[in-house]
Write a protein that holds these residues in place. Structure first.
Motif, PDB file in Angstrom:
ATOM      1  N   LEU A 127       0.861  -1.183   0.000  1.00  0.00           N
ATOM      2  CA  LEU A 127       0.000   0.000   0.000  1.00  0.00           C
ATOM      3  C   LEU A 127       0.895   1.229   0.000  1.00  0.00           C
ATOM      4  N   VAL A 128       0.599   2.169  -0.880  1.00  0.00           N
ATOM      5  CA  VAL A 128       1.343   3.427  -0.926  1.00  0.00           C
ATOM      6  C   VAL A 128       0.506   4.497  -0.243  1.00  0.00           C
ATOM      7  N   ALA A 129       1.045   5.024   0.847  1.00  0.00           N
ATOM      8  CA  ALA A 129       0.329   6.027   1.637  1.00  0.00           C
ATOM      9  C   ALA A 129       0.567   7.417   1.064  1.00  0.00           C
ATOM     10  N   ASN A 130       0.209   7.576  -0.200  1.00  0.00           N
ATOM     11  CA  ASN A 130       0.472   8.823  -0.899  1.00  0.00           C
ATOM     12  C   ASN A 130      -0.377   8.876  -2.163  1.00  0.00           C
ATOM     13  N   CYS A 173       2.282   6.635  -8.382  1.00  0.00           N
ATOM     14  CA  CYS A 173       2.317   6.000  -9.700  1.00  0.00           C
ATOM     15  C   CYS A 173       3.672   5.349  -9.961  1.00  0.00           C
ATOM     16  N   ARG A 174       4.739   6.000  -9.535  1.00  0.00           N
ATOM     17  CA  ARG A 174       6.085   5.476  -9.758  1.00  0.00           C
ATOM     18  C   ARG A 174       6.319   4.178  -8.961  1.00  0.00           C
ATOM     19  N   VAL A 175       5.862   4.175  -7.711  1.00  0.00           N
ATOM     20  CA  VAL A 175       6.014   2.971  -6.890  1.00  0.00           C
ATOM     21  C   VAL A 175       5.153   1.842  -7.441  1.00  0.00           C
ATOM     22  N   PHE A 176       3.946   2.162  -7.876  1.00  0.00           N
ATOM     23  CA  PHE A 176       3.072   1.134  -8.454  1.00  0.00           C
ATOM     24  C   PHE A 176       3.701   0.503  -9.694  1.00  0.00           C
ATOM     25  N   ARG A 177       4.315   1.311 -10.513  1.00  0.00           N
ATOM     26  CA  ARG A 177       4.960   0.786 -11.728  1.00  0.00           C
ATOM     27  C   ARG A 177       6.076  -0.190 -11.365  1.00  0.00           C
ATOM     28  N   THR A 178       6.883   0.175 -10.380  1.00  0.00           N
ATOM     29  CA  THR A 178       7.971  -0.701  -9.951  1.00  0.00           C
ATOM     30  C   THR A 178       7.414  -1.996  -9.365  1.00  0.00           C
ATOM     31  N   CYS A 179       6.357  -1.892  -8.567  1.00  0.00           N
ATOM     32  CA  CYS A 179       5.750  -3.086  -7.985  1.00  0.00           C
ATOM     33  C   CYS A 179       5.208  -4.016  -9.071  1.00  0.00           C
ATOM     34  N   ALA A 191      -8.397   9.773  -9.624  1.00  0.00           N
ATOM     35  CA  ALA A 191      -7.014  10.149  -9.922  1.00  0.00           C
ATOM     36  C   ALA A 191      -6.253   8.988 -10.546  1.00  0.00           C
ATOM     37  N   LEU A 192      -5.172   9.313 -11.254  1.00  0.00           N
ATOM     38  CA  LEU A 192      -4.400   8.297 -11.967  1.00  0.00           C
ATOM     39  C   LEU A 192      -3.866   7.225 -11.038  1.00  0.00           C
ATOM     40  N   HIS A 193      -3.354   7.621  -9.868  1.00  0.00           N
ATOM     41  CA  HIS A 193      -2.769   6.601  -8.990  1.00  0.00           C
ATOM     42  C   HIS A 193      -3.820   5.584  -8.536  1.00  0.00           C
ATOM     43  N   VAL A 194      -5.063   6.024  -8.411  1.00  0.00           N
ATOM     44  CA  VAL A 194      -6.142   5.109  -8.027  1.00  0.00           C
ATOM     45  C   VAL A 194      -6.422   4.123  -9.157  1.00  0.00           C
ATOM     46  N   ARG A 195      -6.414   4.633 -10.384  1.00  0.00           N
ATOM     47  CA  ARG A 195      -6.702   3.772 -11.543  1.00  0.00           C
ATOM     48  C   ARG A 195      -5.569   2.799 -11.843  1.00  0.00           C
ATOM     49  N   LEU A 196      -4.352   3.138 -11.442  1.00  0.00           N
ATOM     50  CA  LEU A 196      -3.210   2.264 -11.716  1.00  0.00           C
ATOM     51  C   LEU A 196      -3.077   1.126 -10.714  1.00  0.00           C
ATOM     52  N   ALA A 197      -3.619   1.306  -9.522  1.00  0.00           N
ATOM     53  CA  ALA A 197      -3.459   0.302  -8.471  1.00  0.00           C
ATOM     54  C   ALA A 197      -4.382  -0.894  -8.694  1.00  0.00           C
ATOM     55  N   GLU A 212      21.422  19.207   6.780  1.00  0.00           N
ATOM     56  CA  GLU A 212      20.446  18.297   7.375  1.00  0.00           C
ATOM     57  C   GLU A 212      20.404  17.004   6.578  1.00  0.00           C
ATOM     58  N   MET A 213      19.668  16.045   7.119  1.00  0.00           N
ATOM     59  CA  MET A 213      19.408  14.798   6.408  1.00  0.00           C
ATOM     60  C   MET A 213      17.909  14.614   6.273  1.00  0.00           C
ATOM     61  N   ASN A 214      17.456  14.347   5.058  1.00  0.00           N
ATOM     62  CA  ASN A 214      16.050  14.042   4.811  1.00  0.00           C
ATOM     63  C   ASN A 214      15.872  12.531   4.892  1.00  0.00           C
ATOM     64  N   THR A 215      15.098  12.083   5.883  1.00  0.00           N
ATOM     65  CA  THR A 215      14.943  10.641   6.122  1.00  0.00           C
ATOM     66  C   THR A 215      13.770  10.080   5.330  1.00  0.00           C
ATOM     67  N   ARG A 216      13.857  10.216   4.036  1.00  0.00           N
ATOM     68  CA  ARG A 216      12.775   9.757   3.159  1.00  0.00           C
ATOM     69  C   ARG A 216      13.283   9.738   1.732  1.00  0.00           C
ATOM     70  N   LEU A 217      12.468   9.207   0.864  1.00  0.00           N
ATOM     71  CA  LEU A 217      12.725   9.317  -0.563  1.00  0.00           C
ATOM     72  C   LEU A 217      12.572  10.773  -0.962  1.00  0.00           C
ATOM     73  N   GLN A 218      13.564  11.309  -1.664  1.00  0.00           N
ATOM     74  CA  GLN A 218      13.531  12.720  -2.037  1.00  0.00           C
ATOM     75  C   GLN A 218      12.614  12.953  -3.236  1.00  0.00           C
ATOM     76  N   VAL A 219      11.945  14.088  -3.250  1.00  0.00           N
ATOM     77  CA  VAL A 219      11.074  14.423  -4.385  1.00  0.00           C
ATOM     78  C   VAL A 219      11.844  14.326  -5.700  1.00  0.00           C
ATOM     79  N   GLU A 220      13.090  14.820  -5.689  1.00  0.00           N
ATOM     80  CA  GLU A 220      13.877  14.879  -6.915  1.00  0.00           C
ATOM     81  C   GLU A 220      14.791  13.683  -7.104  1.00  0.00           C
ATOM     82  N   HIS A 221      14.464  12.534  -6.466  1.00  0.00           N
ATOM     83  CA  HIS A 221      15.362  11.378  -6.562  1.00  0.00           C
ATOM     84  C   HIS A 221      15.625  10.902  -8.002  1.00  0.00           C
ATOM     85  N   PRO A 222      14.695  11.084  -8.955  1.00  0.00           N
ATOM     86  CA  PRO A 222      15.022  10.624 -10.326  1.00  0.00           C
ATOM     87  C   PRO A 222      16.208  11.365 -10.952  1.00  0.00           C
ATOM     88  N   VAL A 223      16.518  12.589 -10.427  1.00  0.00           N
ATOM     89  CA  VAL A 223      17.638  13.334 -10.973  1.00  0.00           C
ATOM     90  C   VAL A 223      18.939  12.583 -10.715  1.00  0.00           C
TER      91      VAL A 223
END
Length: 282
Positions: free
Chosen positions: A6-9, A15-21, A39-45, A271-282
């Motif tokens: 389940l993606v809590a977002n 959508c990106r996590v669903f594609r990988t799954c 929304a698209l993420h709902v239709r993709l799941a 600082e350290m961001n303890t999560r997946l970064q918004v711009e991680h694809p860069v």
């Protein structure tokens, strides 16, 4: 073994996590507010659970409802994405307490790095407890802040007390935490990040650097990876410090360590961001 996530977002990250799954043969579960029903993420799941309401505070920020949704939908794991509850240690604990796998760093790591003052202590960086003329300019900063909130630049000692008062008030309003600290203000510094990834066996990889210097109101506009113009020495120093920060809290998963680089090529930990970064694809 994880068979359902389940993606809590919502939006791009869901959508990106669903594609990988899907590529890994893992079943996916979406959550959605009433406003996001189509929304698209709902239709993709593969499955979707409604969170009654339209406001984020009533839906995507309700960790209790999301955990119930995961259990009801038969999910094995919860991926928080970024934003919303991704850096909420209590939510991470609630997920694991429900017998689910939390796809993210340990709650203790989230808590340790949530405060910029605590993060600096872990790296042995002393705060400016007593500001003198020689220290100017300095930056008053909210310990739990982000996005430029709770920050004040001080160029005269006479302005320091007012800056502290204003920063504390804004920090309480924005983050519910009035702790502030003072650090050197880096004029015309470059904002450079290091992307890290850590496994459950203590291995930490520094995957690369990003230059995020082009910003508007402390919000990043354009990023470039790898960060250009870094000397081999500075590049190695940034990576080593990022890895050390992750190991100091037994980090697991993806994270980002942020720095300012001054005109003399010196790195200053932010600082350290303890999560997946918004711009991680860069």
């Amino acid at each position: 073994m994880i068979t359902s996530v389940l993606v809590a977002n919502r939006g791009e990250i869901a959508c990106r996590v669903f594609r990988t799954c899907r590529e890994a043969g893992i079943r996916t579960v979406a959550v959605h507010s009433d406003a996001d029903e189509t929304a698209l993420h709902v239709r993709l799941a593969d499955a979707a659970v409604r969170l009654p309401g339209t406001a984020s505070a009533d839906t995507y920020l309700r960790g209790d409802l999301i955990v119930k949704a995961a259990v009801a939908a038969g999910a094995d794991a919860v991926h928080p994405g970024y934003g919303f509850l991704s850096e909420n240690a209590d939510f991470a604990r609630a997920v694991t307490d429900a017998g689910l796998t939390w796809i993210g760093p340990p709650p203790e790591a989230i808590e340790a790095m949530a405060s910029k003052t605590r993060a600096k202590e872990l790296l042995g960086i002393a705060p400016l407890n007593r500001v003198t003329e020689a220290d100017l300019p300095v930056l008053v900063k909210a310990a739990a802040g982000g996005g430029g909130r709770g920050m004040r630049v001080v160029r005269r000692l006479a302005d320091l007390d007012d800056a502290l008062t204003a920063a504390r008030a804004e920090a309480v309003s924005a983050f519910g935490d009035g702790e502030v600290f003072v650090e050197p203000y880096v004029e015309n510094g470059r904002h450079v990040e290091v992307q890290i990834l850590a496994d459950t066996h203590g291995t930490v990889w520094a995957l690369g650097t990003r230059d995020c210097s082009l910003q508007r109101r402390h919000q990043k506009v354009i990023e470039e990876a790898p960060a250009p113009g870094l000397s081999p020495r500075l590049d190695a120093e940034l990576r080593e410090t990022a890895v050390r920060a992750a190991r100091s809290v037994s980090y697991v998963g993806a994270g980002t360590v942020e720095f300012l680089v001054d005109a003399h090529g010196r790195a200053h930990f932010l600082e350290m961001n303890t999560r997946l970064q918004v711009e991680h694809p860069v």
